[in-house]
Design a protein around this motif. Structure first.
Motif, PDB file in Angstrom:
ATOM      1  N   UNK A   1       0.816  -1.158  -0.037  1.00 44.36           N
ATOM      2  CA  UNK A   1       0.020  -0.126  -0.024  1.00 44.36           C
ATOM      3  C   UNK A   1       0.835   1.195  -0.103  1.00 44.36           C
ATOM      4  N   UNK A   2       0.237   2.401  -0.661  1.00 38.62           N
ATOM      5  CA  UNK A   2       1.008   3.590  -0.544  1.00 38.62           C
ATOM      6  C   UNK A   2       0.445   4.266   0.676  1.00 38.62           C
ATOM      7  N   UNK A   3       1.157   5.585   0.818  1.00 36.71           N
ATOM      8  CA  UNK A   3       0.952   6.111   2.336  1.00 36.71           C
ATOM      9  C   UNK A   3      -0.785   6.668   2.146  1.00 36.71           C
ATOM     10  N   UNK A   4      -1.569   6.528   1.182  1.00 37.92           N
ATOM     11  CA  UNK A   4      -2.851   6.903   1.101  1.00 37.92           C
ATOM     12  C   UNK A   4      -3.583   5.764   1.204  1.00 37.92           C
ATOM     13  N   UNK A   5      -3.220   4.561   1.563  1.00 39.96           N
ATOM     14  CA  UNK A   5      -3.926   3.358   1.769  1.00 39.96           C
ATOM     15  C   UNK A   5      -4.398   2.605   0.386  1.00 39.96           C
ATOM     16  N   UNK A   6      -3.975   3.087  -0.698  1.00 41.71           N
ATOM     17  CA  UNK A   6      -4.365   2.499  -1.886  1.00 41.71           C
ATOM     18  C   UNK A   6      -3.157   1.568  -2.376  1.00 41.71           C
ATOM     19  N   UNK A   7      -3.522   0.457  -3.096  1.00 43.16           N
ATOM     20  CA  UNK A   7      -2.433  -0.255  -3.678  1.00 43.16           C
ATOM     21  C   UNK A   7      -1.498   0.223  -4.463  1.00 43.16           C
ATOM     22  N   UNK A   8       0.008   0.271  -4.245  1.00 44.30           N
ATOM     23  CA  UNK A   8       1.083   0.799  -5.093  1.00 44.30           C
ATOM     24  C   UNK A   8       1.575  -0.336  -5.992  1.00 44.30           C
ATOM     25  N   UNK A   9       1.472  -1.378  -5.291  1.00 40.28           N
ATOM     26  CA  UNK A   9       2.350  -2.649  -5.979  1.00 40.28           C
ATOM     27  C   UNK A   9       1.741  -3.987  -5.254  1.00 40.28           C
ATOM     28  N   UNK A  10       2.392  -5.014  -5.791  1.00 39.20           N
ATOM     29  CA  UNK A  10       2.086  -6.378  -4.968  1.00 39.20           C
ATOM     30  C   UNK A  10       3.193  -7.335  -5.436  1.00 39.20           C
ATOM     31  N   UNK A  11       3.327  -8.162  -4.516  1.00 39.09           N
ATOM     32  CA  UNK A  11       4.419  -9.423  -4.690  1.00 39.09           C
ATOM     33  C   UNK A  11       3.375 -10.157  -5.806  1.00 39.09           C
ATOM     34  N   UNK A  12       3.829 -10.937  -6.810  1.00 34.23           N
ATOM     35  CA  UNK A  12       3.178 -12.096  -7.495  1.00 34.23           C
ATOM     36  C   UNK A  12       3.018 -13.245  -6.561  1.00 34.23           C
ATOM     37  N   UNK A  13       1.951 -14.053  -6.428  1.00 42.06           N
ATOM     38  CA  UNK A  13       2.072 -15.237  -5.887  1.00 42.06           C
ATOM     39  C   UNK A  13       1.984 -16.334  -7.002  1.00 42.06           C
ATOM     40  N   UNK A  14       2.937 -17.025  -7.241  1.00 43.34           N
ATOM     41  CA  UNK A  14       2.835 -18.375  -8.237  1.00 43.34           C
ATOM     42  C   UNK A  14       3.092 -19.592  -7.613  1.00 43.34           C
ATOM     43  N   UNK A  15       1.943 -20.581  -8.084  1.00 36.77           N
ATOM     44  CA  UNK A  15       1.636 -21.633  -7.241  1.00 36.77           C
ATOM     45  C   UNK A  15       2.246 -22.752  -8.091  1.00 36.77           C
TER      46      UNK A  15
END
Length: 727
Positions: A678-692
């Motif tokens: 999350x960014x400082x504003x609380x919105x997502x700024x990125x994400x780790x990918x989950x590879x199964x």
């Protein structure tokens, strides 16, 4: 898990209902014999191939009665006021569902509504199978627009099983009801075997040269569509089987049989009908040559006999610089109209409707040479209008009484704008297009699944999914879609699966923030400690207790984190002055357990080559041509067996910000955004990918997993942040 597309009204009860493995179907209201047969097929297929593996034997003896009822009043008076009038009064696809402990009732005004209710019911079971139970509920719903379509190529023979899964497990629960199936030269022709031979020679050339052919003097030609049927062709009984399967799930098949333009398959077998005879591979036939339509009508006849369609899509898009042959020069508009009218009249005599692309009737791009013929085109032709971003073009078609659907539909359209467009009574709906080979690997890389998934909400309930729900869709729901499109479901989707994190603290070697060359990331906002994605437990390393390190990375000898490298812990920067930190080429993670699978929480340091544009047509034999090789995970078994998991950027690993920061990008099917940053504003700024990764040798102990670097022209490296075991 919540239901998608979002229903108009659903009320959950307090009672937990065990998900059954067997269904006792009972029909009321004079439902046809063929409809009943299809329902038996759908429920049997669902129970055996989907529920059984997901439930893993739980509730194996559980059976439930399911009433399928046709009633002209499926909606209660109390609930009807919540449903927009268009949904109830204008549609024969409205339905209601009542799910209780001992009985299911699905009621619709017509069979089309009942089957949409069935798809919703089965989706409820799919989404809750890993719990083994579902809450009792009452649901009422109906479509926003009557035409909800997709465009796909005819699959190759080896991809027929995937096509069937895609129809039954994805398109059906998304409530799509039309498949525009481009078929071209992809079926064996008894009357013209030379077309099949020419088609295969043409596609072989395309795959060898990795490009569409150019005409004389470098003239720009149509895209090749060489991936259709894998560059070969199917037998008639195979095509018939695909069509019947699709119809059984409530979807009509409209074959797209390209004519005039995109006619490589015709001219490759019959160069004498080519518009430009001196082209190596002509993309259009000559509309002045009577043999062109004679051969086309033979092809149409064989498709009509095999598919028995109610409508045929005749293409006619992108006629590049038309009317160039001596007979045609200077007569493009009238030749364009005459070709359409003669094909339309031929189909009309057989009680078959006509659809076509609309761009040739608009004063833009290739249509500038032909648009003046619009008043000569029969008004009953359904137009696929892919210039819908300009309302002026919509009005041009609508004022003349043409019925149309928005072609190549995109989720980038704003919700208010979509509802305004759909308010036009001549706009019947939309279709989302795929322009790559119809198989899982290409769809995973191309973004086809995402565009059809996010577009489904527009078409079914008229709403654009907001950003917060878009993240849920990509993070929570996309893995479910990925699982069901596989031959075997993901371990994480099975009832009873548990997960635990692997301690990688002893091998951490990169800091939270890195900025050097093409190696850049910032993990400061990523909160350390244990977390949960779906039901998968993971652990993010704490840099305060691990020498400011937060991840594991490998690189070939050309990549280094040099004196410009900076590390930051929660905003406090640490500069590694004058120090060169060379990353290892291999890192080993000790396991020493029998496992059923792993989930790798990872990302790539930069984008590099990635197929990230919707409707980007690429005639490649191998979809990995669109991706960048970054390295591989090696699974080391106690038995001595070694297995590699190749990492391709844009397939099973991606950057932190892809999709999150740019709405034109799409989340990947096999590495959805899993751990949100999350960014400082609380919105997502990125994400780790989950590879199964699923272990098909679950009885063989895994000693270790090693991460190996790969060479690539962009200097991109893979970074592992967390690893979880599925058991």
């Amino acid at each position: 898990m919540k239901l998608y597309p979002e229903p108009e009204m659903i009320i959950y009860g307090k009672e937990n209902v065990d998900i059954p493995l067997n269904f006792q179907l009972d029909f009321h209201g004079g439902l046809s014999h063929s409809f009943q047969e299809n329902m038996f097929l759908i429920f049997k297929q669902f129970s055996k191939e989907e529920l059984e593996p997901l439930l893993r034997g739980e509730h194996s003896g559980r059976s439930m009665k399911c009433l399928l009822i046709r009633d002209n009043k499926p909606f209660s008076k109390e609930i009807k006021k919540f449903i927009p009038p268009r949904k109830v009064s204008d549609s024969n696809e409205g339905f209601s569902i009542s799910l209780e402990n001992d009985m299911i009732k699905i009621t619709g005004t017509e069979e089309q509504g009942i089957i949409q209710g069935v798809h919703t019911l089965l989706e409820l079971f799919r989404n809750n199978a890993y719990h083994g139970t579902i809450k009792s509920c009452s649901l009422q719903d109906g479509p926003f627009v009557p035409v909800r379509g997709v465009h796909m190529y005819l699959p190759a023979r080896e991809d027929i099983p995937f096509y069937k899964r895609f129809v039954s497990r994805f398109l059906a629960p998304m409530h799509y009801n039309i498949v525009f199936l481009e078929v071209g030269g992809g079926m064996r022709f008894d009357r013209h075997p030379e077309i099949n031979t020419g088609w295969e020679k043409f596609t072989k050339w395309v795959f060898e040269h990795h490009k569409r052919p150019f005409g004389p003097e470098g003239r720009f030609q149509d895209s090749a569509h060489a991936e259709l049927a894998g560059g070969s062709f199917l037998e008639k009984d195979e095509v018939c089987s695909l069509v019947e399967w699709t119809r059984a799930y409530g979807m009509e098949v409209i074959p797209e049989i390209q004519s005039l333009s995109h006619s490589y398959y015709l001219t490759a077998g019959h160069p004498e009908i080519a518009e430009l005879s001196d082209a190596l591979w002509p993309d259009a036939y000559c509309p002045s040559n009577p043999d062109s339509r004679k051969i086309l009508f033979d092809v149409l006849e064989e498709y009509i006999e095999t598919i028995r369609p109610g409508m045929i899509h005749i293409g006619h898009d992108e006629w590049r610089v038309p009317a160039l042959c001596p007979k045609c020069r200077g007569h493009a508009p009238e030749l364009f109209a005459r070709d359409i009218c003669e094909i339309h009249n031929y189909l009309e005599r057989k009680n078959i409707g006509t659809a076509m692309w609309a761009d040739g009737l608009l004063p833009i791009c290739d249509g500038k040479a032909t648009y003046t013929c619009i008043d000569a085109i029969p008004r009953e032709i359904l137009l696929l209008h892919w210039n819908w971003w300009c309302r002026e073009f919509q009005e041009r078609l609508s004022l003349r009484g043409f019925k149309m659907i928005l072609g190549n539909f995109s989720n980038l359209l704003q919700g208010d704008e979509w509802r305004q467009i759909a308010h036009d009574p001549n706009v019947l709906g939309a279709e989302v297009s795929s322009w790559v080979g119809m198989n899982r690997e290409r769809f995973a890389v191309d973004g086809t699944v995402w565009h059809m998934l996010s577009g489904a909400n527009y078409l079914w309930n008229g709403k654009k999914t907001d950003m917060e729900n878009m993240y849920w869709l990509s993070s929570e729901y996309l893995p479910q879609i990925s699982s069901r499109l596989n031959e075997f479901p993901h371990i994480s989707c099975l009832n009873g699966t548990t997960a635990c994190s692997v301690d990688i603290s002893s091998i951490l070697n990169v800091t939270s923030c890195v900025k050097t060359g093409n190696v850049k990331w910032n993990l400061d906002p990523l909160i350390p400690g244990k977390g949960k994605w779906r039901k998968i437990i993971y652990e993010i390393p704490n840099p305060w207790t691990h020498n400011h390190k937060k991840g594991v990375a490998v690189s070939d000898a050309r990549n280094e984190l040099n004196k410009e490298n900076t590390g930051s812990v929660f905003g406090l920067e640490e500069t590694v002055s004058g120090e060169q930190l060379f990353l290892p080429e291999t890192i080993v993670i000790e396991i020493g357990k029998k496992v059923k699978g792993f989930v790798f929480f990872h990302f790539s340091s930069a984008t590099g080559k990635r197929k990230n544009a919707p409707y980007q047509t690429v005639d490649e034999k191998n979809p990995l041509e669109w991706t960048e090789f970054l390295g591989y995970y090696q699974i080391n078994y106690a038995s001595g067996i070694v297995e590699h998991i190749d990492l391709h950027n844009g397939l099973n690993i991606d950057t932190l910000s892809c999709f999150i920061e740019d709405e034109t990008k799409f989340p990947l099917l096999d590495v959805p955004p899993a751990v949100r940053i999350d960014s400082l504003s609380g919105f997502p700024s990125g994400a780790l990918g989950g590879f199964e990764w699923r272990n098909f040798r679950a009885d063989d102990e895994i000693l270790s997993v090693s991460l190996h670097a790969g060479k690539n022209s962009f200097g991109i490296i893979p970074v592992l942040i967390a690893l979880s075991i599925l058991k």
